[in-house]
Design a protein around this motif. Structure first.
Motif, PDB file in Angstrom:
ATOM      1  N   ILE A  23     132.962 119.820  -2.049  1.00 55.61           N
ATOM      2  CA  ILE A  23     133.073 118.489  -3.125  1.00 55.61           C
ATOM      3  C   ILE A  23     133.017 117.202  -2.599  1.00 55.61           C
ATOM      4  CG2 ILE A  23     134.996 116.808  -4.879  1.00 55.61           C
ATOM      5  CD1 ILE A  23     136.231 119.523  -5.122  1.00 55.61           C
ATOM      6  N   LYS A  24     132.151 116.833  -3.426  1.00 55.45           N
ATOM      7  CA  LYS A  24     131.435 115.998  -2.334  1.00 55.45           C
ATOM      8  C   LYS A  24     131.412 114.247  -2.663  1.00 55.45           C
ATOM      9  CE  LYS A  24     126.550 117.984  -1.204  1.00 55.45           C
ATOM     10  NZ  LYS A  24     126.998 119.057  -1.913  1.00 55.45           N
ATOM     11  N   ASP A  25     132.280 114.314  -4.383  1.00 53.91           N
ATOM     12  CA  ASP A  25     132.458 112.649  -4.386  1.00 53.91           C
ATOM     13  C   ASP A  25     134.226 112.362  -4.232  1.00 53.91           C
ATOM     14  OD1 ASP A  25     132.881 110.609  -5.332  1.00 53.91           O
ATOM     15  OD2 ASP A  25     133.702 111.837  -7.004  1.00 53.91           O
ATOM     16  N   VAL A  26     134.511 112.142  -2.900  1.00 54.07           N
ATOM     17  CA  VAL A  26     135.670 112.484  -2.164  1.00 54.07           C
ATOM     18  C   VAL A  26     136.851 111.069  -2.635  1.00 54.07           C
ATOM     19  CG1 VAL A  26     137.234 112.871  -0.296  1.00 54.07           C
ATOM     20  CG2 VAL A  26     135.240 113.525  -0.636  1.00 54.07           C
ATOM     21  N   ILE A  27     137.803 111.567  -3.203  1.00 52.02           N
ATOM     22  CA  ILE A  27     138.907 109.823  -3.070  1.00 52.02           C
ATOM     23  C   ILE A  27     138.909 109.429  -1.479  1.00 52.02           C
ATOM     24  CG2 ILE A  27     140.613 108.876  -3.684  1.00 52.02           C
ATOM     25  CD1 ILE A  27     140.599 110.713  -6.011  1.00 52.02           C
ATOM     26  N   SER A  28     138.646 108.126  -1.477  1.00 48.90           N
ATOM     27  CA  SER A  28     139.177 107.810   0.201  1.00 48.90           C
ATOM     28  C   SER A  28     139.744 106.678   0.318  1.00 48.90           C
ATOM     29  CB  SER A  28     137.860 107.832   1.076  1.00 48.90           C
ATOM     30  OG  SER A  28     136.885 106.955   1.171  1.00 48.90           O
ATOM     31  N   MET A  29     139.842 106.574   1.062  1.00 47.06           N
ATOM     32  CA  MET A  29     140.580 104.751   1.410  1.00 47.06           C
ATOM     33  C   MET A  29     140.240 103.703   2.800  1.00 47.06           C
ATOM     34  SD  MET A  29     143.408 104.123  -1.277  1.00 47.06           S
ATOM     35  CE  MET A  29     143.697 103.029  -1.684  1.00 47.06           C
ATOM     36  N   ALA A  30     140.213 102.503   2.237  1.00 44.20           N
ATOM     37  CA  ALA A  30     139.790 101.806   3.827  1.00 44.20           C
ATOM     38  C   ALA A  30     140.672 101.340   4.375  1.00 44.20           C
ATOM     39  CB  ALA A  30     139.406 100.483   3.139  1.00 44.20           C
TER      40      ALA A  30
END
Lengths: 457, 457
Positions: A210-217
């Protein structure tokens, strides 16, 4: 904090076995207990019983992995106490065994000299990792993340990735969510182990990820991390640096701890209590005093405005002492309604249910609800007004009730938005602050109405 | 509640594409959005725009699995609205696709006739499962669990279990924690997929499983479920019936939702607001009024005791009107300190940090802290007493401050324990209740001290 009954029993049995040096019995008992529970028993031995040698003896009965786990569950103060007498080698072994996030937390409570001594004896990679993790500011994503995640280089096949999972399984915090990184270390996609297991072994991970990953700074607030994990039901949330490189993950259990911690902080803030460094039953008394006294004393001075208001209307009061009868009732009711309105907003903002731009809609809603509340309460109090002071007093009291409840509610509702606007935490709009503000304005409203109606001014 | 900016943009683009019937564009946009986000957009279309046809059209653009997911994220009211016009067959397909816990929640919001009609058309096993899950009382483990778990019959080998995992993967809520059940359906042990993956394929699961499983009774409170999941860092918590048979699991994400919900409820209770059925920005105004008014009106009557106290001391007040100056300050300070003490206990009990049997220790601690707080606040207020009313008044005010703050704090601290003892929720010890009680007692304390010192009685 004392143990619950089951744990108390376990503790007693453990201590008896320790005292008798009955190693066989200990060997039976300990594997049955969970690390979180052993940590709680240790905590009580250290605090209530103040018996460091027994705590140390108990810890030493555990196999290394278990010992590292238990140590990770202890609060900082107890970690420091129990590791102080430990030789560097023993502590190094424990640190190596711990997850990188818990290792960092433990490392941070040690004193400067100890830290330097330990760092010198660590392998380079481990040292760099620890120094990096320890450098992130408390309260950010960086400070709660772990570097023990499974990274799969872009280009691998499913079967290669599966092999990598098997190899990393013992060390990774979770193997159930895999992160695919490109040649520059940037987060390219994610795969759950479940997806990997049902995929064709020869397929490229890049084709199924899955390319659209939820990530956090890395510098995002830990509160936000917990909110995102809850909102999207994540097992783990990847953390990236300014260049989108993957540098850690926050797992669901740590996110849940953060959510609890933040809720507790907001509960306390709601009563103007500063952030406690430990549970209420364990925090030092002096600290508890300091965290409570600041706002209380500030509010003493704020309350002088109520007094000044009363002094200004001294003639009205002297002429009609019956008015004092209704004073606590009126300012109390306004304070209660205002504190309700403030709490609804503060909690709504914390859970993400209320946004700053909902302000206008919410103001309209509060106007209607608070108006109705004020009218209801005025109706409840009017007959008593008639009884105690006649119709004129009843009218003053009823009109004051509507006005104070309405004013108090609107103030309570708006204050969190105002504070947020000023860059403060909306939770600063605590019940004590709101009620104190309403006390002062309530006095003015009440006696102004009384002066106008009773003296016909 | 209005959408945040990113979601608002997505919504606008989606609606534009829908209006143009630009299916290709929709086919690109929708896969990029997460189900939780589409649900939020749908919610706004239904609520703010009140546009059911558009919401339906949007939902129909999604593939079945996606549609089921999105529907699961909607609140009950919106689920009812959007499914009302759906033919039974379409709804049945959606229900089949949903996880068993979300299916049950949706089923429960439908009206009686619809439920009967749907049940008649379901396969027997599915029907039984749904009826059973829907029968558990709200707020218990049964009402939040899912029946989509991976059960491994005792006696299987590791490779057989792995095969079972692969087969169940698409349907199970989680495949990462496996439950081994004996011939009677009792929970015999648990294994993580991670353990299974590194085990020898020919080994029996019974030989490698963890036998001492943490499980929960089906009628346990959901709050307790969330607490256990957090304490032991679980991915999922198995739920058993009275015969120890495994009947469901609660996954970490649902436990986290429960923890948030319970914290919100406690926040609201802390201000005497009843349990809201939805977020503050969405709950109907009439309901918000009802949940707030009950305690406010009750407290109006309780506040009459303060009034009665004042009436009793009318002579003292008439003789020295300056005393009224300090009234809001004194009762306000006592109320603030008391509300702090109550909140510390209520939150401590909710997180498990404070137990009922810690009462004695905590009382001693509170005595010391509250005494110090009272003295500090007395020192702060004394000079003002001298300025406004002379030394005698200053003494009265200072003595009253210490007494009221001490009394209020102890009352606030003890009330949650007392309520718990009576079988009530400790969170009923709300700030409004505590401050109202302290208002009444504060009036008595203040004017008693004043009468004694100023009139020499």
């Amino acid at each position: 904090m004392s143990l619950n009954e089951t744990l108390q029993e376990h503790k007693d049995t453990l201590l008896a076995a320790l005292a008798d040096a009955h190693h066989e019995r200990l060997g039976e008992l300990l594997p049955e207990l969970r690390s979180a529970d052993i940590a709680e028993i240790l905590e009580e031995i250290l605090e209530e019983d103040d018996d460091l040698p027994v705590a140390q003896a108990l810890l030493e009965c555990l196999p290394l992995e278990r010992r590292a786990n238990v140590l990770g569950y202890l609060p900082g103060e107890e970690q420091l106490e129990i590791t102080e007498a430990m030789p560097d080698e023993a502590l190094l072994l424990l640190l190596e065994e711990m997850g990188s996030d818990e290792r960092t937390d433990l490392f941070k409570v040690l004193d400067e000299d100890r830290r330097e001594a330990l760092l010198r004896r660590m392998a380079r990679q481990e040292r760099e990792d620890l120094k990096r993790l320890a450098s992130y500011e408390e309260g950010t994503a960086g400070a709660i993340m772990t570097s023990d995640y499974v990274a799969i280089p872009s280009g691998m096949t499913v079967s290669q990735a599966m092999m990598r999972v098997r190899q990393t399984a013992p060390d990774a915090e979770t193997v159930y969510q895999l992160y695919i990184i490109d040649a520059e270390g940037r987060l390219a996609g994610t795969l759950s182990l479940r997806q990997l297991m049902v995929a064709r072994p020869g397929a490229k991970v890049d084709d199924i990820m899955i390319k659209d990953v939820i990530s956090m700074a890395v510098d995002a607030e830990q509160e936000e991390v917990a909110r995102i994990v809850a909102r999207y039901d994540l097992l783990a949330l990847p953390v990236v640096d300014a260049d989108e490189r993957l540098i850690g993950i926050v797992t669901h259990d740590d996110a849940m701890d953060v959510a609890e911690e933040e809720a507790t902080e907001d509960f306390h803030k709601g009563m103007s209590i500063g952030q406690l460094e430990d549970g209420v039953s364990r925090v030092p008394l002096w600290s508890l005093y300091r965290k409570r006294v600041t706002w209380l004393v500030l509010l003493v001075f704020a309350n002088l405005f109520s007094g000044a208001g009363i002094a200004y209307f001294e003639d009205t009061i002297a002429a009609q002492v019956a008015l004092v009868f209704f004073l606590p009732l009126l300012i109390g009711s306004g304070g209660n309604a205002g504190a309700q309105a403030a709490t609804l907003m503060v909690r709504g903002m914390a859970t993400g249910d209320v946004g700053v731009k909902d302000w206008g809609t919410l103001l309209g809603r509060e106007l209607l609800v608070a108006g109705s509340l004020g009218l209801t309460m005025a109706l409840a109090v009017a007959p008593i007004g008639v009884m105690r002071g006649g119709e004129a007093v009843a009218m003053v009291v009823a009109m004051s009730m509507v006005t104070i409840v309405l004013f108090g509610s609107l103030l309570g509702m708006c204050l969190p938005f105002l504070l947020d606007r000023l860059g403060w935490d909306p939770a600063t709009a605590s019940a004590p602050l709101v009620t104190t503000l309403i006390d002062a304005s309530g006095v003015l409203i009440y006696f102004s109405i009384a002066t106008a109606i009773l003296t016909g001014v």
